[in-house]
Motif scaffolding. Structure first.
Motif, short mmCIF file in Angstrom:
data_model
loop_
_atom_site.label_atom_id
_atom_site.label_comp_id
_atom_site.label_asym_id
_atom_site.label_seq_id
_atom_site.Cartn_x
_atom_site.Cartn_y
_atom_site.Cartn_z
N ASP A 1 0.79 -1.01 0.07
CA ASP A 1 0.01 0.04 0.19
C ASP A 1 1.01 1.07 -0.18
OD1 ASP A 1 -2.28 1.68 0.41
OD2 ASP A 1 -1.61 1.77 2.65
N ASP B 1 -0.15 5.21 0.85
CA ASP B 1 -0.37 6.12 1.91
C ASP B 1 -0.50 5.63 3.14
OD1 ASP B 1 -0.76 7.98 -0.08
OD2 ASP B 1 -2.69 9.04 0.81
N GLY B 2 0.41 6.24 4.11
CA GLY B 2 0.41 5.54 5.73
C GLY B 2 1.45 4.33 5.70
N CYS B 3 1.66 3.83 4.28
CA CYS B 3 2.53 2.49 4.60
C CYS B 3 3.89 2.62 3.94
CB CYS B 3 1.84 1.15 3.89
SG CYS B 3 2.61 -0.13 3.63
N MET C 1 -0.20 10.21 5.63
CA MET C 1 -1.48 9.89 6.29
C MET C 1 -1.57 11.20 7.34
SD MET C 1 -3.47 6.63 6.30
CE MET C 1 -4.90 6.74 7.30
N ASP D 1 -1.00 -0.58 6.30
CA ASP D 1 -1.05 -0.01 7.39
C ASP D 1 -2.67 0.04 8.03
OD1 ASP D 1 -1.36 2.05 5.34
OD2 ASP D 1 -2.36 3.09 6.78
N ASP E 1 -6.49 -3.04 4.77
CA ASP E 1 -5.39 -3.63 3.87
C ASP E 1 -5.40 -5.29 4.35
OD1 ASP E 1 -4.40 -1.60 2.40
OD2 ASP E 1 -3.51 -0.94 4.65
#
Ligand SMILES: [Mg+2]
Length: 279
Positions: A19, A21-23, A28, A220, A224
């Protein structure tokens, strides 16, 4: 432009879906802390209770099991709380009903619903969402970066595994970011918003002939994990507030994927740690 899968070929036996965004990309927190939350305070004039409300906004959208939910669902959640505990929100029921019943939760859809119903709250939701988009666009480019260790680790994983970006963000934005950070050369396919849900992207990748037990999804958010579970592939969590630590341990996960020791105890321990980190 062809379809997102056009020309894709399986090269390795192992596949790692990642992933964005944020991962992989630290984007994020900044979007919620600087854009979503403050725009909501402004739109509904909640300045007198700003600190308390923003804290809850961040808990809902970043630090609990609702991490990564649709923006309008997050908005409905927080306004319900505000209305119950702080101050009444005019016409809130229209928004609550819309997020519950609409097939699509997007700017386009909320605009249409606001007009049809003549709803003040839906109109404000649209206005807020547009302000958020502008605020995100205006974030300084240099404030969004990959988490520590992302580049080295993806490069290393790519030696033995095919790498797919599986993201629900905008395709151009994902492609641009991964190119700017020098990550794209370690990626075999970019699957974003235009390729369908994460669940259907993984499903489609499996049709290229990967065994389910040779595939993992790194992400994240609970969404997911859900996409991985529904496809019967493994889930490797990137823990919020501990992202660099999670990336530093991803080679062990890949090693287990190759040795066939990911399932069972190891997978369960990762999931337990992920859920306890979000509660
Ligand atoms: Mg994410």
């Amino acid at each position: 432009m062809g379809t997102p899968f056009e020309g894709y070929v399986k090269k390795k036996d192992y596949l790692i879906c990642i992933d964005s965004d944020g991962c992989a990309i630290d984007s994020m927190d900044i979007k919620h802390i600087r854009c979503f939350g403050p725009c909501m305070i402004r739109e509904w004039g909640l300045e007198d209770h700003e600190e308390e409300i923003l804290k809850r906004w961040n808990e809902i959208n970043l630090y609990s099991m609702t991490r990564g939910i649709n923006r309008f669902k997050g908005l409905a959640e927080i306004l319900k709380e505000v209305s119950g505990k702080i101050t009444p929100i005019e016409d809130l029921d229209s928004l609550l009903k819309w997020v519950d019943e609409a097939d699509e939760l997007s700017n386009h859809a909320v605009e249409k619903a606001a007009k049809e119903q003549g709803s003040i709250c839906l109109e404000k939701a649209l206005h807020w969402s547009e302000a958020v988009n502008r605020a995100i666009k205006n974030l300084p480019e240099e404030d969004v970066k990959p988490f520590d260790g992302v580049k080295e680790n993806i490069a290393k994983l790519h030696k033995t595994c095919d790498i797919a970006i599986v993201s629900s963000a905008n395709y151009e934005a994902v492609k641009e970011e991964w190119t700017r950070f020098g990550l794209i050369c370690h990626v075999d396919i970019v699957l974003a918003q235009n390729a369908g849900s994460k669940k259907s992207c993984i499903e489609r990748l499996l049709t290229y002939g990967y065994d389910r037990d040779k595939v993992m999804m790194a992400g994240d958010a609970p969404g997911d994990m859900d996409a991985a579970e529904k496809n019967g592939v493994f889930y490797y969590p990137i823990l919020v507030r501990r992202e660099a630590e999670s990336w530093s341990k991803i080679q062990e996960a890949a090693g287990r994927l190759r040795e066939g020791t990911f399932g069972g105890e190891y997978q369960q321990a990762l999931i337990d740690e992920f859920t306890s980190n979000l509660s």
